[in-house]
Design a protein around this motif. Sequence first.
Motif, PDB file in Angstrom:
ATOM      1  N   ALA A 184      14.703   4.779   4.055  1.00  0.00           N
ATOM      2  CA  ALA A 184      15.674   5.269   5.043  1.00  0.00           C
ATOM      3  C   ALA A 184      16.223   6.627   4.622  1.00  0.00           C
ATOM      4  N   GLY A 185      16.240   7.563   5.547  1.00  0.00           N
ATOM      5  CA  GLY A 185      16.781   8.889   5.258  1.00  0.00           C
ATOM      6  C   GLY A 185      15.814   9.810   4.547  1.00  0.00           C
ATOM      7  N   LYS A 186      14.601   9.326   4.272  1.00  0.00           N
ATOM      8  CA  LYS A 186      13.588  10.154   3.590  1.00  0.00           C
ATOM      9  C   LYS A 186      12.465  10.505   4.558  1.00  0.00           C
ATOM     10  N   GLU A 187      11.871  11.653   4.338  1.00  0.00           N
ATOM     11  CA  GLU A 187      10.716  12.038   5.145  1.00  0.00           C
ATOM     12  C   GLU A 187       9.475  11.387   4.564  1.00  0.00           C
ATOM     13  N   VAL A 188       8.807  10.580   5.367  1.00  0.00           N
ATOM     14  CA  VAL A 188       7.589   9.896   4.922  1.00  0.00           C
ATOM     15  C   VAL A 188       6.438  10.301   5.846  1.00  0.00           C
ATOM     16  N   ASP A 189       5.361  10.722   5.257  1.00  0.00           N
ATOM     17  CA  ASP A 189       4.161  11.058   6.023  1.00  0.00           C
ATOM     18  C   ASP A 189       3.387   9.758   6.269  1.00  0.00           C
ATOM     19  N   TRP A 190       3.840   9.008   7.281  1.00  0.00           N
ATOM     20  CA  TRP A 190       3.233   7.700   7.549  1.00  0.00           C
ATOM     21  C   TRP A 190       1.767   7.840   7.931  1.00  0.00           C
ATOM     22  N   LYS A 191       1.426   8.907   8.635  1.00  0.00           N
ATOM     23  CA  LYS A 191       0.040   9.073   9.106  1.00  0.00           C
ATOM     24  C   LYS A 191      -0.943   9.152   7.952  1.00  0.00           C
ATOM     25  N   ASN A 192      -0.542   9.793   6.874  1.00  0.00           N
ATOM     26  CA  ASN A 192      -1.434   9.946   5.719  1.00  0.00           C
ATOM     27  C   ASN A 192      -1.104   8.973   4.591  1.00  0.00           C
ATOM     28  N   SER A 193      -0.251   8.010   4.888  1.00  0.00           N
ATOM     29  CA  SER A 193       0.064   6.975   3.904  1.00  0.00           C
ATOM     30  C   SER A 193      -0.957   5.838   3.989  1.00  0.00           C
ATOM     31  N   GLU A 194      -1.011   5.035   2.925  1.00  0.00           N
ATOM     32  CA  GLU A 194      -1.988   3.960   2.832  1.00  0.00           C
ATOM     33  C   GLU A 194      -1.290   2.635   2.549  1.00  0.00           C
ATOM     34  N   ALA A 195      -1.942   1.542   2.956  1.00  0.00           N
ATOM     35  CA  ALA A 195      -1.435   0.204   2.656  1.00  0.00           C
ATOM     36  C   ALA A 195      -2.615  -0.716   2.413  1.00  0.00           C
ATOM     37  N   TYR A 196      -2.436  -1.641   1.450  1.00  0.00           N
ATOM     38  CA  TYR A 196      -3.520  -2.525   1.025  1.00  0.00           C
ATOM     39  C   TYR A 196      -3.040  -3.967   1.040  1.00  0.00           C
ATOM     40  N   SER A 197      -3.757  -4.827   1.736  1.00  0.00           N
ATOM     41  CA  SER A 197      -3.427  -6.250   1.730  1.00  0.00           C
ATOM     42  C   SER A 197      -4.628  -7.078   2.158  1.00  0.00           C
ATOM     43  N   ASP A 198      -4.590  -8.353   1.773  1.00  0.00           N
ATOM     44  CA  ASP A 198      -5.660  -9.295   2.117  1.00  0.00           C
ATOM     45  C   ASP A 198      -5.263 -10.217   3.259  1.00  0.00           C
ATOM     46  N   SER A 199      -3.999 -10.187   3.674  1.00  0.00           N
ATOM     47  CA  SER A 199      -3.449 -11.259   4.498  1.00  0.00           C
ATOM     48  C   SER A 199      -2.965 -10.800   5.872  1.00  0.00           C
ATOM     49  N   TYR A 200      -3.227 -11.632   6.864  1.00  0.00           N
ATOM     50  CA  TYR A 200      -2.713 -11.404   8.216  1.00  0.00           C
ATOM     51  C   TYR A 200      -1.180 -11.347   8.209  1.00  0.00           C
ATOM     52  N   ALA A 201      -0.549 -12.043   7.261  1.00  0.00           N
ATOM     53  CA  ALA A 201       0.914 -12.025   7.167  1.00  0.00           C
ATOM     54  C   ALA A 201       1.448 -10.621   6.932  1.00  0.00           C
ATOM     55  N   ASP A 202       0.610  -9.729   6.397  1.00  0.00           N
ATOM     56  CA  ASP A 202       1.017  -8.346   6.126  1.00  0.00           C
ATOM     57  C   ASP A 202       0.556  -7.375   7.205  1.00  0.00           C
ATOM     58  N   LEU A 203       0.191  -7.902   8.372  1.00  0.00           N
ATOM     59  CA  LEU A 203      -0.328  -7.039   9.440  1.00  0.00           C
ATOM     60  C   LEU A 203       0.643  -5.917   9.780  1.00  0.00           C
ATOM     61  N   LYS A 204       1.926  -6.226   9.914  1.00  0.00           N
ATOM     62  CA  LYS A 204       2.903  -5.193  10.278  1.00  0.00           C
ATOM     63  C   LYS A 204       3.006  -4.122   9.199  1.00  0.00           C
ATOM     64  N   MET A 205       2.863  -4.513   7.945  1.00  0.00           N
ATOM     65  CA  MET A 205       2.888  -3.532   6.863  1.00  0.00           C
ATOM     66  C   MET A 205       1.684  -2.601   6.964  1.00  0.00           C
ATOM     67  N   LEU A 206       0.532  -3.164   7.254  1.00  0.00           N
ATOM     68  CA  LEU A 206      -0.682  -2.358   7.397  1.00  0.00           C
ATOM     69  C   LEU A 206      -0.570  -1.412   8.592  1.00  0.00           C
ATOM     70  N   GLU A 207       0.082  -1.882   9.649  1.00  0.00           N
ATOM     71  CA  GLU A 207       0.212  -1.065  10.851  1.00  0.00           C
ATOM     72  C   GLU A 207       1.236   0.057  10.699  1.00  0.00           C
ATOM     73  N   LEU A 208       2.032   0.023   9.630  1.00  0.00           N
ATOM     74  CA  LEU A 208       3.005   1.084   9.397  1.00  0.00           C
ATOM     75  C   LEU A 208       2.333   2.417   9.078  1.00  0.00           C
ATOM     76  N   VAL A 209       1.144   2.355   8.490  1.00  0.00           N
ATOM     77  CA  VAL A 209       0.521   3.554   7.924  1.00  0.00           C
ATOM     78  C   VAL A 209      -0.706   3.977   8.733  1.00  0.00           C
ATOM     79  N   GLY A 210      -1.126   5.206   8.471  1.00  0.00           N
ATOM     80  CA  GLY A 210      -2.307   5.718   9.160  1.00  0.00           C
ATOM     81  C   GLY A 210      -3.607   5.333   8.498  1.00  0.00           C
TER      82      GLY A 210
END
Length: 219
Positions: free
Chosen positions: A168-194
């Motif tokens: 919060a309050g920080k500039e985050v380059d979400w489009k060029n960020s990455e996320a790694y997970s094996d689980s459908y439970a983390d779908l929203k986390m994966l969808e946060l990034v480009g």
Amino acid sequence: MALFDFDGTLYPYETFNILMERLKRHPKYKKNYKRFVRNFAPIYFFYKLKLINKATMQSKAMEYYILSFKKNSRREIESFFKEVAGDMIDDLRAPLIRKIKQLKQDNYYIMLISGAFIPLLEAIFQGYDIDCIVGSKINYDGERLDNKSRFERVYADRKIDIIRQHFAGKEVDWKNSEAYSDSYADLKMLELVGRPVAVKPDERLMAIASRKQWHIHTD
């Protein structure tokens, strides 16, 4: 930024199963295992009767697991987790560990966010220069467990809340960020990034990752 799940992602197995086996066979703490089984049995019975869901059952399992150490000191608890961590380190997914090191060189902010206990995660990744480690917190009252504080497992949508609060309050380059997970439970986390990466994904996540043409990491 790069977000990493732990169970099933950086670590190919279920952490809780490892913790259970270690507790059951530990020469000093195997009595804790009996205490855990005795207290958790009714919850598991309700789960089998479909009176509570799997996520609730798993959260209660973690809560009763750590409460089995109520007669042990903080030093003993953290020492136990360090022992278990020593057994787990060699099984980390080497390609993803190399990826973390590469991302650090490329000036990515690395966040490890998992439902696993914090002292276990910190022991495993000591020296890896992870910027932020988020896990399920163990509450203490001085040098003993605080069994009156509410236990909170970091899971699914709770991860999203924590991530958003952290940045919060920080500039985050979400489009060029990455996320790694094996689980459908983390779908929203994966969808946060480009740049989402499905790591040996479960069936539901595999279907979505394939449809959206996400990168799929296999061993």
